[in-house]
Scaffold this motif. Structure first.
Motif, PDB file in Angstrom:
ATOM      1  N   GLY A   1      31.847 -83.254  73.798  1.00 32.23           N
ATOM      2  CA  GLY A   1      32.394 -84.604  74.038  1.00 32.23           C
ATOM      3  C   GLY A   1      33.662 -85.060  73.092  1.00 32.23           C
ATOM      4  N   GLN A   2      33.429 -84.668  72.077  1.00 25.63           N
ATOM      5  CA  GLN A   2      34.235 -85.227  70.886  1.00 25.63           C
ATOM      6  C   GLN A   2      35.799 -84.533  71.159  1.00 25.63           C
ATOM      7  OE1 GLN A   2      32.211 -83.991  67.233  1.00 25.63           O
ATOM      8  NE2 GLN A   2      31.612 -86.111  66.836  1.00 25.63           N
TER       9      GLN A   2
ATOM     10  N   ALA B   1      40.949 -71.351  66.271  1.00 29.69           N
ATOM     11  CA  ALA B   1      39.918 -72.530  65.828  1.00 29.69           C
ATOM     12  C   ALA B   1      39.475 -73.345  66.770  1.00 29.69           C
ATOM     13  CB  ALA B   1      40.506 -73.273  64.358  1.00 29.69           C
ATOM     14  N   LEU B   2      40.838 -74.002  67.578  1.00 31.73           N
ATOM     15  CA  LEU B   2      40.461 -75.073  68.709  1.00 31.73           C
ATOM     16  C   LEU B   2      39.835 -74.201  69.660  1.00 31.73           C
ATOM     17  CD1 LEU B   2      43.944 -77.238  68.582  1.00 31.73           C
ATOM     18  CD2 LEU B   2      41.375 -77.884  68.462  1.00 31.73           C
TER      19      LEU B   2
ATOM     20  N   TYR C   1      31.425 -75.398  71.055  1.00 28.61           N
ATOM     21  CA  TYR C   1      30.869 -76.867  70.621  1.00 28.61           C
ATOM     22  C   TYR C   1      31.145 -77.818  71.614  1.00 28.61           C
ATOM     23  CZ  TYR C   1      29.201 -74.897  66.251  1.00 28.61           C
ATOM     24  OH  TYR C   1      28.605 -74.435  65.264  1.00 28.61           O
ATOM     25  N   GLY C   2      31.961 -77.527  72.761  1.00 27.41           N
ATOM     26  CA  GLY C   2      32.113 -78.377  73.747  1.00 27.41           C
ATOM     27  C   GLY C   2      33.215 -79.327  73.488  1.00 27.41           C
ATOM     28  N   VAL C   3      34.007 -79.366  72.838  1.00 26.11           N
ATOM     29  CA  VAL C   3      35.025 -80.647  72.426  1.00 26.11           C
ATOM     30  C   VAL C   3      36.276 -80.239  72.879  1.00 26.11           C
ATOM     31  CG1 VAL C   3      34.002 -80.772  69.997  1.00 26.11           C
ATOM     32  CG2 VAL C   3      35.875 -79.356  70.177  1.00 26.11           C
ATOM     33  N   SER C   4      37.130 -81.212  73.149  1.00 29.26           N
ATOM     34  CA  SER C   4      38.534 -81.085  73.327  1.00 29.26           C
ATOM     35  C   SER C   4      39.388 -81.312  72.183  1.00 29.26           C
ATOM     36  CB  SER C   4      38.888 -82.263  74.477  1.00 29.26           C
ATOM     37  OG  SER C   4      38.685 -83.544  73.891  1.00 29.26           O
TER      38      SER C   4
END
Length: 372
Positions: A156-157, A169-170, A177-180
């Motif tokens: 969610g981060q 990397a993104l 890790y579930g980030v945007s």
């Protein structure tokens, strides 16, 4: 005069443990006698250019360059163009305006086929992390995971990648890790590939100068981009990161560094590989973020870059025959070999370092526990 110049160069090389025409892998084999006058007049720039022109060879090029660096011959032989470049670096902000895009056009846009052949399964053009890795791909995955763990990324981060390269990397951070996130690069080739790589993920790739950023993120990282920022812009870099970072977020800076504060890079590297680049010293970095961030962790693993470069060299040497010789001709190959060998030597003799810094805006409450 030619005999005197040859004698002087031969003596300098002997002082570094290198013999002209000697039997060892690190000895120099001179094919063109004009080499001696050229290198005295042109210093390190002429050394690299004469190698590109085929005027000399060494079976173990990285070992020869290591010995030259350990003997500090670059300080004993400087050409007039070295001095001109030094004056230019002091006077001009070469990384400002359109100058910030030059390294993208001249280096990162050379061709994705070249980098795909060299960098391995992941297009990650920075030092791998080798403590438990068995190969290049494992070392790069370990490095990406190390970055995410140091930042404490959670689902969610929203994260920012300053200098996102080809987007690996993104992509890793989003999938694992579930980030945007948002990634910015000044390379058209990189941005095109990164958008394709991250298709379907909550990741936006922009062809954009980092100085234009003004939005909020839970974490910020920059991997192998700070070497292109330039000392006149270090404070601005940290100002941008600070205004984009949430109050309780973390910034991770992954950069090559030097032992001495300088204002330019090696003349040959600047002319042929990384225009307008320079390696920051520890003092230059800390002065730039003083009053802006709290230092939570400083991790050095420069010896791992020698291993990474060796793997890149093995990959590209196997791949030359499959690459277009019209784009990557013999002179280009020799240029690339000199670049990789010089980089290995620089890390091997510890003239260059690899640092990861973790910074917070106001200090982590209760302290920061560093991942390794």
């Amino acid at each position: 005069m030619d005999a005197a110049l040859q004698a002087r160069v031969t003596t300098l090389l002997h002082d570094a443990g290198i013999e002209v025409g000697g039997p060892c892998g690190h000895d120099i084999q001179v094919h063109d006698r004009r080499f001696f006058a050229r290198v005295i007049a042109g210093g390190s720039l002429a050394l690299g250019e004469s190698y590109m022109d085929g005027w000399w060879d060494a079976r173990q090029l990285d070992d020869l360059l290591l010995r030259l660096m350990q003997a500090h011959l670059d300080q004993r032989v400087q050409g007039w163009r070295d001095l001109a470049d030094a004056v230019r670096a002091r006077v001009l902000n070469a990384q400002a305006g359109q100058g910030s895009y030059e390294v993208g056009r001249r280096h990162y846009d050379l061709g994705n086929d070249l980098y795909q052949a060299m960098l391995g399964r992941r297009l990650v053009y920075s030092c791998g992390y080798w403590p438990k890795a068995r190969d290049l791909d494992g070392a790069q995955e370990a490095k990406l995971d190390l970055v995410c763990r140091k930042l404490g990324l959670r689902p969610g981060q929203r994260v920012l990648d300053i200098g996102c390269g080809w987007g690996e990397a993104l992509k890793f951070a989003s999938e694992r890790y579930g980030v945007s996130g948002v990634g910015v690069t000044i390379s058209e080739e990189q941005s095109t590939h990164a958008r394709e790589l991250c298709a379907g993920l909550p990741v936006e790739i922009r062809l954009q100068d980092y100085r234009q950023l003004d939005e909020h993120f839970d974490a910020v990282f920059s991997i192998g981009m700070f070497e292109h920022v330039g000392v006149r812009n270090y404070r601005h870099f940290f100002d941008v990161a600070r205004r984009c970072l949430a109050p309780h977020g973390l910034l991770l800076l992954h950069t090559i560094g030097g032992n001495v504060s300088r204002y330019r890079t090696d003349p040959w590297i600047a002319r042929y590989i990384f225009p307008n680049s320079m390696l920051p010293s520890a003092a230059q970095i800390t002065r730039a973020f003083e009053g802006r961030f709290v230092l939570e962790d400083w991790h050095g693993f420069g010896a791992d870059y020698d291993l990474t470069l060796q793997a890149w060299r093995s990959n590209i040497e196997r791949a030359w025959a499959s690459l277009d010789p019209r784009r990557y001709d013999e002179r280009f190959k020799r240029m690339w070999r000199f670049y990789l060998a010089a980089s290995m030597a620089s890390f091997r003799c510890r003239h260059a370092q690899l640092w990861q810094l973790v910074l917070s805006p106001d200090g982590v409450p209760g302290g920061y526990t560093a991942a390794r």
